[in-house]
Enzyme design. Structure first.
Site, PDB file in Angstrom:
ATOM      1  N   SER B 136       0.776  -1.509   0.083  1.00 18.49           N
ATOM      2  CA  SER B 136      -0.277   0.250   0.476  1.00 18.49           C
ATOM      3  C   SER B 136       0.815   1.316   0.168  1.00 18.49           C
ATOM      4  CB  SER B 136      -0.641  -0.211   0.918  1.00 18.49           C
ATOM      5  OG  SER B 136      -0.428   0.075   2.322  1.00 18.49           O
ATOM      6  N   LEU B 138       3.243   1.312  -2.644  1.00 18.88           N
ATOM      7  CA  LEU B 138       4.311   1.828  -3.829  1.00 18.88           C
ATOM      8  C   LEU B 138       3.605   3.188  -4.545  1.00 18.88           C
ATOM      9  CD1 LEU B 138       5.308  -1.687  -4.882  1.00 18.88           C
ATOM     10  CD2 LEU B 138       6.005  -0.197  -3.495  1.00 18.88           C
ATOM     11  N   HIS B 139       1.783   3.527  -4.089  1.00 17.35           N
ATOM     12  CA  HIS B 139       1.282   4.202  -4.908  1.00 17.35           C
ATOM     13  C   HIS B 139       2.692   5.938  -4.502  1.00 17.35           C
ATOM     14  CE1 HIS B 139      -1.991   6.869  -2.370  1.00 17.35           C
ATOM     15  NE2 HIS B 139      -0.902   5.779  -1.649  1.00 17.35           N
ATOM     16  N   ARG B 140       2.278   6.181  -3.487  1.00 14.38           N
ATOM     17  CA  ARG B 140       3.338   7.328  -3.902  1.00 14.38           C
ATOM     18  C   ARG B 140       4.815   7.314  -3.942  1.00 14.38           C
ATOM     19  NH1 ARG B 140       1.142   5.820   0.399  1.00 14.38           N
ATOM     20  NH2 ARG B 140       2.079   6.250   3.434  1.00 14.38           N
ATOM     21  N   LYS B 153      12.735   0.841   4.149  1.00 13.73           N
ATOM     22  CA  LYS B 153      12.823   1.372   3.273  1.00 13.73           C
ATOM     23  C   LYS B 153      14.122   2.104   3.264  1.00 13.73           C
ATOM     24  CE  LYS B 153       7.882   2.160   3.878  1.00 13.73           C
ATOM     25  NZ  LYS B 153       7.095   3.345   4.318  1.00 13.73           N
ATOM     26  N   ASN B 198       3.812  12.161  11.211  1.00 13.55           N
ATOM     27  CA  ASN B 198       3.213  12.005  12.546  1.00 13.55           C
ATOM     28  C   ASN B 198       4.132  13.315  13.238  1.00 13.55           C
ATOM     29  OD1 ASN B 198       5.777  11.834  15.049  1.00 13.55           O
ATOM     30  ND2 ASN B 198       6.396  10.761  12.755  1.00 13.55           N
ATOM     31  N   CYS B 241       7.311  28.839  16.421  1.00 14.77           N
ATOM     32  CA  CYS B 241       7.176  29.721  16.872  1.00 14.77           C
ATOM     33  C   CYS B 241       5.843  30.333  16.238  1.00 14.77           C
ATOM     34  CB  CYS B 241       8.057  30.604  15.968  1.00 14.77           C
ATOM     35  SG  CYS B 241      10.076  31.104  16.552  1.00 14.77           S
ATOM     36  N   CYS B 255      -2.359   9.506   6.123  1.00 14.23           N
ATOM     37  CA  CYS B 255      -2.511   9.317   4.739  1.00 14.23           C
ATOM     38  C   CYS B 255      -3.670   8.171   5.497  1.00 14.23           C
ATOM     39  CB  CYS B 255      -1.799   9.394   4.483  1.00 14.23           C
ATOM     40  SG  CYS B 255      -0.744  10.548   4.230  1.00 14.23           S
ATOM     41  N   CYS B 424     -16.717  -1.548  11.440  1.00 17.00           N
ATOM     42  CA  CYS B 424     -16.053  -0.039  10.262  1.00 17.00           C
ATOM     43  C   CYS B 424     -14.779  -0.947   9.789  1.00 17.00           C
ATOM     44  CB  CYS B 424     -15.993   0.906  11.229  1.00 17.00           C
ATOM     45  SG  CYS B 424     -14.546   0.433  12.714  1.00 17.00           S
TER      46      CYS B 424
END
Lengths: 105, 469
Positions: B136, B138-140, B153, B198, B241, B255, B424
């Site tokens: 999941s 690899l699309h980005r 990674k 994060n 700041c 995401c 859900c």
């Protein structure tokens, strides 16, 4: 109402970074603020927004009388901190943007 | 007669034997092929791990960058198109080659920024990530590949960088940065890229960069939107700041919950690489004390002037109260990862397991099933006979709630109390929904429970064919 909105002050509000999800997924709102004896500050605008525009879960947008941490407020493309934050007096045709900061990567 | 029988028997046995042998030899072939595949994968993995992975135990062993004062012919040829830009020139290119950049996060932002920095001839590139490549991603996260799924990674990005420009010194850190190691890592670099996902790590990087005096090129992306700011350089503000108080954890979307179109972090990561190259070559950053807001749906780039350095900033002002790194997970009230967390709002008697729900379906017990995901997620997969009430609509006066009440009404003739189950994806929203529904439907003869662990657990334990996302 119609008469007062004609004599009122027109401004544009924009929401981005996910803040628009609390406003019916609408990013840009053209609104008219009624004429008032006291000046329209952002502080006063936030109460108006809560009563008139905010569709759900106000705690995700407001904390006390100001915006929650993590939301930047811009007036005409400048950080509101440069303009007095809550006390800034809104002028006709002002463009006020609320940006929720993103954290994904 | 006996002989005849025995010979028939032999014939049968022979056929059986032949069939058996053929089957076994096919099996052997299959095993051989499988072994070959595994051996190749292993070989590839080892080749990829040719570079030594850095972790907390060997932090001090990272290779130094040797400083150059002139460009070699191969470098001139490779970088000729950017070398003839007067803003870069030989001087700028030498500066780029003498710059060490640390990329924190080898994901949607880290991949594009890493590859463009390597292509431009950055001297040394550190890549920090604690995670392994998943399908999941690899699309980005476009430097990772199908055959590197499961691999670290940081190692995967290193492999991609070596393939494009072998002269870049690339250092993979397979670890998470925290308050005990961040300074030691960051000290070895000139510029830091925040490509994390994060809030806790964003504050950690900010403070570590302020304490070590490094510019922080920060990017973020979600859905169709992205943001860029360069902190702590050219006398501009730091992250604190702008955001002295971290956002409440419930207002932060990751995401995997909010979704993201891959090219959006791609665009933002490329702008981070551009800003980094401008700092490295001496041009200077554009997004210092400015915020770039990119909206991919509207096709707009908007640049916003931000406040200057805060005079009483707790970390970057003249009298800071934070002089060493703190516990950032505690400060932010959230973990230093973007993994979805599981919450427990309901007591056990208000929940059932996926196994129990599977039984209820199998034995055809009367019940109502409510799915509280978005219609978009319902299109991906759903259980049969579901009433969809998106979590934001639960408890409001609308058609979906009306449907639920009708469904309950119909069953009151069949059973004394109608069981309502709420599901859900992960089993978090379903718990909030149960709380709302229990209050709202308190005058109806119902028992309302959530299905623990949601559809992800359903796919894991009951139906392996059920899609997971």
């Amino acid at each position: 109402m119609a008469a007062s909105s004609q004599t009122g002050m027109s401004i544009t509000l924009e929401f981005s970074g996910g803040a628009e999800l609390l406003f019916g997924k609408v990013k840009k709102h053209h609104i008219s603020l009624d004429e008032s004896t006291t000046a329209w500050t952002i502080k006063k605008l936030l109460i108006w927004v809560k009563d008139n525009l905010l569709k759900e879960r106000p705690e995700l947008f407001l904390q006390g009388e100001t915006v929650r941490p993590g939301i930047l407020v811009l007036v005409n493309d400048a950080d509101w901190e440069l303009l007095g934050e809550l006390e800034y007096e809104i002028k006709e045709n002002d463009n006020i943007v609320f940006i929720s900061t993103l954290h994904g990567g | 007669m006996d002989a005849h029988t025995s010979s028939t028997c032999d014939m049968d046995e022979l056929v059986e034997l032949r069939r058996n042998l053929e089957e076994k030899s096919l099996e052997v072939d299959r095993l051989r092929q499988k072994l070959k595949l595994y051996e190749e994968h292993d070989k590839r993995h080892k080749a990829m791990l040719d570079c030594e992975l850095i972790n907390d135990n060997n932090l001090h062993t990272i290779p130094h960058l040797s400083v150059i004062s002139k460009l070699e012919n191969s470098s001139i040829a490779r970088h000729s198109r950017q070398l003839i830009l007067p803003e870069i020139g030989v001087k700028g290119q030498i500066s780029i080659a003498n710059t060490s950049v640390l990329i924190v996060g080898a994901g949607g932002l880290g991949c594009p920024s890493a590859i463009y920095l390597a292509a431009a001839g950055i001297g040394r590139l550190g890549i920090v990530d604690y995670d392994e490549v998943e399908l999941s991603n690899l699309h980005r996260q476009v430097l990772h590949t199908e055959d590197r799924i499961g691999i670290e990674k940081s190692a995967s990005v290193t492999t991609a960088i070596k393939g494009l420009n072998s002269s870049v010194v690339c250092i993979p850190y397979h670890m998470s940065l925290n308050s005990s190691n961040a300074i030691q890592v960051i000290q070895q670099y000139d510029i830091v890229l925040d490509c994390t996902d994060n809030v806790a790590t964003r504050y950690l990087l900010n403070d570590a960069c302020v304490l070590t005096g490094k510019p922080l090129v920060s990017g973020s992306a979600l859905r169709f939107e992205g943001q860029v700011t360069v902190y702590n350089t050219q006398d501009g503000p730091c992250y604190r700041c702008l955001f002295p108080i971290p956002p409440p954890p419930e207002t932060v979307t990751n995401c995997s919950d909010g979704g993201v179109l891959g090219v959006v972090p791609g665009i933002i990561g490329c702008i981070q690489a551009l800003e980094t190259l401008k700092i490295a070559s001496g041009i200077g950053a554009s997004y210092c004390q400015k915020l770039l807001v990119f909206d991919g749906i509207d096709g707009t780039f908007r640049t916003i002037k931000l406040r200057s350095k805060k005079k009483n900033c707790v970390v970057c002002s003249e009298n800071p109260t934070i002089t060493q790194l703190i516990d950032y997970e505690q400060f932010c009230g959230s973990k230093a990862t973007d993994k979805s967390k599981t919450v427990k709002l309901l007591s056990n008697e208000n929940r059932i397991s996926v196994e129990n729900y599977a039984n209820i379906v199998k034995e055809k017990h009367y019940h109502v099933l409510v799915d509280v995901r978005t219609p978009c997620e319902m299109d991906i997969c759903q259980l049969p006979n579901t009433i969809n009430i998106p979590i934001t609509e639960v408890g409001k006066n609308n058609d979906n709630m009306h449907k639920l009440k009708t469904a309950i009404d119909k069953l009151t003739d069949q059973v004394q109390t109608v069981p309502v189950y709420v599901v859900c994806r992960l089993g978090n929203d379903s718990q909030s929904a149960v709380q709302i529904l229990q209050e709202m439907l308190s005058d109806l003869p119902v028992t309302i429970k959530d299905i623990r662990g949601g559809l992800v657990q359903w796919a894991k334990k009951i139906d392996p064919e059920f899609p997971q996302y």
